[in-house]
Motif scaffolding. Structure first.
Motif: not given
Length: 264
Positions: A79-83, A92-97, A105-106
């Motif tokens: 899981i990567a999380v970025e602003t 607003l953050l976005e997480a990618t699995v 998953v986004r």
């Protein structure tokens, strides 16, 4: 003679800084070699909150929207999380699995600054009956998978087709040997909604959700996730599961899931 504390079971085990391995408790309802999305949704919030804990301030998660892009294999995930949009009052953050090198998953989460609006706090939704006032429901008699077998469900009886009120809780930790917030643990149970208000027999019809969007007007706490759920099937293969979300103190928000409806 020695005594010790019995280790609690979990949905995931940490394998690296940003990687997690699902246990059998995360097994899916449609395919047991897939992950049920409910605990994975909570794991994403867990990852987001771990990143936020390293920063000053106390933003509040007000909305999180997940898009399910592919098969959720019961395998290690990263899981990567970025602003996406930084800000002191709105962010607003976005997480990618990622599983096996593919994004599956986004999720995008809106964070808002916390303010005192208690003098005007109100909701027209009435509280649900308490869990002890509802009958236990053996959900694993209708659905398969490790996740369904891991939860305690109290549901109104008899439910109407496509309509149910239920409380869901779990004694399984989100991540082994790692504390999770009340928010992550609460959200880890929300996706159960699509299975509690059954519109059609899941042995004859398939209706998995492609997304999950949660809006919160108040931060929930556990150990129960309350679901006041309605499921509607349209005439051209689409369906909609919508829920008013509750904790024991009353309503906390809404959740919506779009479904792909097709015969088995």
């Amino acid at each position: 003679m020695t005594t010790g504390v019995i280790a609690r079971e979990s949905y995931y085990e940490r394998t690296g800084e940003h990687t997690y391995k699902p246990t059998a408790h995360a097994g899916g309802a449609w395919q047991t070699d897939e992950q049920h999305f409910s605990p994975l949704a909570g794991l994403v919030v867990h990852a987001i909150e771990r990143q936020l804990a390293e920063r000053p301030g106390n933003p509040t998660l007000a909305r999180i929207s997940y898009d399910i892009l592919g098969r959720l294999a019961l395998d290690e995930c990263e899981i990567a999380v970025e602003t996406v949009r930084p800000g002191r009052t709105i962010e607003l953050l976005e997480a990618t699995v990622v599983i096996a090198g593919r994004p599956v998953v986004r999720a995008r989460a809106w964070l808002l600054a916390s303010l005192d609006t208690s003098p005007v706090a109100d909701s027209p939704h009435e509280r649900l009956p308490l869990p002890e006032e509802l009958s236990p429901w053996a959900m694993n008699e209708a659905w398969n998978g490790g996740y369904v077998s891991s939860i305690d469900v109290r549901r109104t009886t008899p439910p109407r087709k496509g309509r149910a009120t239920a409380w869901v809780s779990s004694l399984v930790d989100l991540v082994a040997d790692e504390p999770s917030t009340a928010l992550a643990s609460y959200i880890a149970l929300v996706d159960t909604a699509n299975g509690i208000a059954v519109q059609q027999d899941p042995a004859a019809w398939m209706f998995p959700n492609l997304d999950l969007t949660i809006h919160l007007h108040r931060q929930p706490h556990g150990p129960w996730t309350g679901l006041d759920t309605t499921v509607t099937f349209g005439p051209t293969g689409q369906g909609l599961t919508s829920s008013v979300l509750h904790d024991l103190d009353g309503p906390v928000g809404h959740a919506v899931q779009i479904l792909t409806v097709r015969p088995l």
